[in-house]
Design a protein around this motif. Structure first.
Motif, PDB file in Angstrom:
ATOM      1  N   GLU A 150       0.807  -1.220   0.000  1.00 42.44           N
ATOM      2  CA  GLU A 150       0.000   0.000   0.000  1.00 42.44           C
ATOM      3  C   GLU A 150       0.843   1.274   0.000  1.00 42.44           C
ATOM      4  O   GLU A 150       0.309   2.382  -0.133  1.00 42.44           O
ATOM      5  CB  GLU A 150      -1.007  -0.003   1.156  1.00 42.44           C
ATOM      6  CG  GLU A 150      -0.392  -0.064   2.538  1.00 42.44           C
ATOM      7  CD  GLU A 150      -0.160  -1.475   3.068  1.00 42.44           C
ATOM      8  OE1 GLU A 150      -0.334  -1.661   4.288  1.00 42.44           O
ATOM      9  OE2 GLU A 150       0.208  -2.385   2.307  1.00 42.44           O
ATOM     10  N   ALA A 151       2.165   1.149   0.113  1.00 42.69           N
ATOM     11  CA  ALA A 151       3.047   2.320   0.063  1.00 42.69           C
ATOM     12  C   ALA A 151       3.337   2.746  -1.372  1.00 42.69           C
ATOM     13  O   ALA A 151       3.661   3.904  -1.628  1.00 42.69           O
ATOM     14  CB  ALA A 151       4.362   2.026   0.780  1.00 42.69           C
ATOM     15  N   LYS A 152       3.219   1.827  -2.313  1.00 38.09           N
ATOM     16  CA  LYS A 152       3.630   2.087  -3.691  1.00 38.09           C
ATOM     17  C   LYS A 152       3.034   3.348  -4.314  1.00 38.09           C
ATOM     18  O   LYS A 152       3.762   4.131  -4.930  1.00 38.09           O
ATOM     19  CB  LYS A 152       3.326   0.872  -4.573  1.00 38.09           C
ATOM     20  CG  LYS A 152       4.221  -0.314  -4.290  1.00 38.09           C
ATOM     21  CD  LYS A 152       3.827  -1.476  -5.193  1.00 38.09           C
ATOM     22  CE  LYS A 152       4.656  -2.691  -4.925  1.00 38.09           C
ATOM     23  NZ  LYS A 152       4.265  -3.824  -5.798  1.00 38.09           N
ATOM     24  N   PRO A 153       1.726   3.599  -4.204  1.00 39.33           N
ATOM     25  CA  PRO A 153       1.163   4.790  -4.863  1.00 39.33           C
ATOM     26  C   PRO A 153       1.800   6.108  -4.401  1.00 39.33           C
ATOM     27  O   PRO A 153       1.963   7.026  -5.208  1.00 39.33           O
ATOM     28  CB  PRO A 153      -0.321   4.739  -4.504  1.00 39.33           C
ATOM     29  CG  PRO A 153      -0.601   3.295  -4.249  1.00 39.33           C
ATOM     30  CD  PRO A 153       0.663   2.762  -3.620  1.00 39.33           C
ATOM     31  N   PHE A 154       2.203   6.197  -3.138  1.00 39.28           N
ATOM     32  CA  PHE A 154       2.836   7.414  -2.624  1.00 39.28           C
ATOM     33  C   PHE A 154       4.104   7.736  -3.393  1.00 39.28           C
ATOM     34  O   PHE A 154       4.479   8.901  -3.543  1.00 39.28           O
ATOM     35  CB  PHE A 154       3.145   7.232  -1.136  1.00 39.28           C
ATOM     36  CG  PHE A 154       3.726   8.449  -0.465  1.00 39.28           C
ATOM     37  CD1 PHE A 154       2.918   9.512  -0.082  1.00 39.28           C
ATOM     38  CD2 PHE A 154       5.091   8.542  -0.206  1.00 39.28           C
ATOM     39  CE1 PHE A 154       3.452  10.636   0.541  1.00 39.28           C
ATOM     40  CE2 PHE A 154       5.634   9.648   0.422  1.00 39.28           C
ATOM     41  CZ  PHE A 154       4.809  10.706   0.788  1.00 39.28           C
TER      42      PHE A 154
END
Length: 193
Positions: A150-154
């Motif tokens: 869930e960190a990828k989009p940032f």
């Protein structure tokens, strides 16, 4: 000194310099730009150039600190294993740096994934060598939120991409460069003749 000697010395003098010996002084953005330009010359199969970097400085470091500490807290509380010290470390560590570069790998289906990871690692090695050449403290970390999907989009990454960690960059408190430690190559190399 000839080119081969310069390269040999640069490789053997590269060190991981950790935040505990950063002075707090800002690294010149021209050096960061040079690191990124040199990263861009890494080997890349089929010229996919998979490396993607997000550079955090100034208030950007505060945004990264807040993002990663809050993401950790959300995940850890839902799993019932929240640790206040880990939260505090994730909130504080970026603020010890001049810059942090998030390391991403953009996936291309024309080559095997491992080749894209290796190519990105070569780009990072170019940045590490450049930082050392300028006497800048730098190290690659895969801790914290590196492997949180869930960190990828940032960081501008998509589901098939990878976040491969962070380069922590800072000016050293001392001009004394650390000594290196390596065992010989005898147990790591086998020649077939």
């Amino acid at each position: 000194m000839n080119n081969a000697e310069v390269v040999n010395e640069a490789i053997r003098n590269r060190r991981s310099i950790f935040t505990g010996i950063f002075s707090g002084e800002k690294v010149d953005n021209a050096i960061i730009e040079r690191m990124l330009q040199n990263a861009n010359w890494a080997p890349t199969h089929k010229l996919t150039e998979p490396w993607r970097f997000v550079v955090f400085e100034g208030d950007g470091l505060k945004k990264l600190a807040k993002f990663q500490s809050e993401l950790y807290k959300t995940r850890a509380e839902s799993n019932g294993n929240f640790n206040e010290a880990t939260f505090d470390k994730l909130a504080a560590k970026p603020l010890e740096c001049s810059h942090i570069i998030a390391i991403g790998m953009k996936r291309h289906s024309v080559v095997p994934e491992v080749e894209e990871i290796c190519s990105t690692a070569c780009a990072v090695q170019n940045m590490l060598l450049t930082a050392s050449a300028y006497g800048i403290g730098c190290y690659w970390s895969t801790g914290g939120i590196t492997f949180y999907e869930e960190a990828k989009p940032f960081f501008g990454l998509e589901e098939e991409d990878k976040l491969l960690g962070f380069l922590f960059i800072g000016t050293m408190k001392s001009d004394k460069w650390p000594e290196g430690k390596r065992k010989g190559i005898e147990d790591k190399v086998r020649w077939v003749r």
